[in-house]
Design an enzyme around this catalytic site. Sequence first.
Site, PDB file in Angstrom:
ATOM      1  N   HIS A  55       0.876  -1.173   0.000  1.00 45.25           N
ATOM      2  CA  HIS A  55       0.000   0.000   0.000  1.00 45.25           C
ATOM      3  C   HIS A  55       0.915   1.225   0.000  1.00 45.25           C
ATOM      4  O   HIS A  55       1.698   1.428   0.928  1.00 45.25           O
ATOM      5  CB  HIS A  55      -0.921   0.003   1.217  1.00 45.25           C
ATOM      6  CG  HIS A  55      -1.875  -1.145   1.234  1.00 45.25           C
ATOM      7  ND1 HIS A  55      -2.192  -1.850   2.372  1.00 45.25           N
ATOM      8  CD2 HIS A  55      -2.594  -1.715   0.238  1.00 45.25           C
ATOM      9  CE1 HIS A  55      -3.057  -2.804   2.078  1.00 45.25           C
ATOM     10  NE2 HIS A  55      -3.315  -2.737   0.786  1.00 45.25           N
ATOM     11  N   GLU A  58       1.821   3.904   2.981  1.00 39.76           N
ATOM     12  CA  GLU A  58       2.247   3.409   4.290  1.00 39.76           C
ATOM     13  C   GLU A  58       3.759   3.574   4.382  1.00 39.76           C
ATOM     14  O   GLU A  58       4.538   2.663   4.093  1.00 39.76           O
ATOM     15  CB  GLU A  58       1.779   1.967   4.467  1.00 39.76           C
ATOM     16  CG  GLU A  58       0.251   1.878   4.425  1.00 39.76           C
ATOM     17  CD  GLU A  58      -0.287   0.469   4.481  1.00 39.76           C
ATOM     18  OE1 GLU A  58       0.512  -0.481   4.558  1.00 39.76           O
ATOM     19  OE2 GLU A  58      -1.522   0.311   4.438  1.00 39.76           O
ATOM     20  N   HIS A 150       3.393  -2.953   7.127  1.00 35.54           N
ATOM     21  CA  HIS A 150       2.317  -2.025   6.793  1.00 35.54           C
ATOM     22  C   HIS A 150       2.133  -1.012   7.919  1.00 35.54           C
ATOM     23  O   HIS A 150       2.712  -1.144   9.002  1.00 35.54           O
ATOM     24  CB  HIS A 150       0.997  -2.795   6.614  1.00 35.54           C
ATOM     25  CG  HIS A 150       0.945  -3.667   5.409  1.00 35.54           C
ATOM     26  ND1 HIS A 150       0.224  -3.346   4.287  1.00 35.54           N
ATOM     27  CD2 HIS A 150       1.532  -4.863   5.148  1.00 35.54           C
ATOM     28  CE1 HIS A 150       0.366  -4.302   3.374  1.00 35.54           C
ATOM     29  NE2 HIS A 150       1.154  -5.243   3.884  1.00 35.54           N
ATOM     30  N   GLU A 214       1.665  -4.734  11.196  1.00 36.45           N
ATOM     31  CA  GLU A 214       1.178  -3.349  11.226  1.00 36.45           C
ATOM     32  C   GLU A 214       1.998  -2.563  12.248  1.00 36.45           C
ATOM     33  O   GLU A 214       2.050  -2.920  13.422  1.00 36.45           O
ATOM     34  CB  GLU A 214      -0.303  -3.307  11.604  1.00 36.45           C
ATOM     35  CG  GLU A 214      -1.218  -4.062  10.639  1.00 36.45           C
ATOM     36  CD  GLU A 214      -1.432  -3.327   9.330  1.00 36.45           C
ATOM     37  OE1 GLU A 214      -1.150  -2.103   9.270  1.00 36.45           O
ATOM     38  OE2 GLU A 214      -1.887  -3.974   8.358  1.00 36.45           O
TER      39      GLU A 214
END
Length: 333
Positions: A55, A58, A150, A214
């Site tokens: 993504h 990010e 991420h 994350e």
Amino acid sequence: MDLLSHTLRHAGERISPKSWTLSDGTRVTLHDVGILSFEPAKPGPGDIVLSAGVHGNETAPQELLNGLVTGLINGALRCQNRLLVLFGNPLAMAEGVREVEANMNRMFSGGHRQYLSTASAEAERAALLENSVEAFFTQRQGSRYHYDLHTAIRASKRERFAIYPFRHGKPWRRAQLAFLANGGVDTVLLSHDPTHTLSYFSSDRFGADAFTVELGKVRPFGQNDLERLAPFRDQLIALIEDSSPNLSEPETLTVFDVAQVIIKETEDFRLHFADDAANFTPYPRGTLLASDGVAAHRVKAEEEAIVFPNAKVANGQRACLTVVPVGADQPFE
């Protein structure tokens, strides 16, 4: 070289491979834009893939990986295990957006084929990433690791957490949970279904210890406090340098099971909680979480917490996960 700057500058291009040798004998190869490998002269047992930017907006993981690459190239760090570094979606990275045409993290394990007519650039890039991972992992039978990094769209009651892909009956590896927790990633979600994420691809196809990790909240380049990620960075360095990452029993570790995967089926899909509700916000049994035409999605357990709610995804994609604390009967090894 500055891999991140090079990737942003050449986003959307294809380049010919280029190789050079570091002073310690490590062979470095830039295979294509944002795809760089390190092959030590006498490698340790580990084969490591680190990826970020699937993504594009990010940015913290991109800056983290770029720092590691810079340290390896200038000699501040020494690569002792084989390493492949991937910047996933250069076009989205250069534009500062999550995706250009479609969510690349739904394009792996062959998922890219259904996007070739609608999101061809990202689908072709996903296929290139798959091929790069396959070429790297299949050179030998090493201990395989893949951490796909991420940051989340919204705030979270648990700042750093990881998703452990579906293992198809193989036990969850306790040492990997310790690796993450001692790096400040002290919350893990156990997935129980196949997906089209990059981490699942490496886990399923090559038996890698793989995770989607994350590392906080989405922020623009230059606004990330990378020192908050220092414990995780140190664990990665220890793995790269083959110098015994911290696998001791962590002081804190919370494990969740994925309870529900809520899929958006129609344009009538709605989430029924506040737009700014943080990841891991809990709701009691019976709470209406989402509606989709006549379908209603409610909390089924005594309490479930929401993760990754996003009503703006395309039809057919996940719009929310719910999770519950793990039971003692999980198969750990």
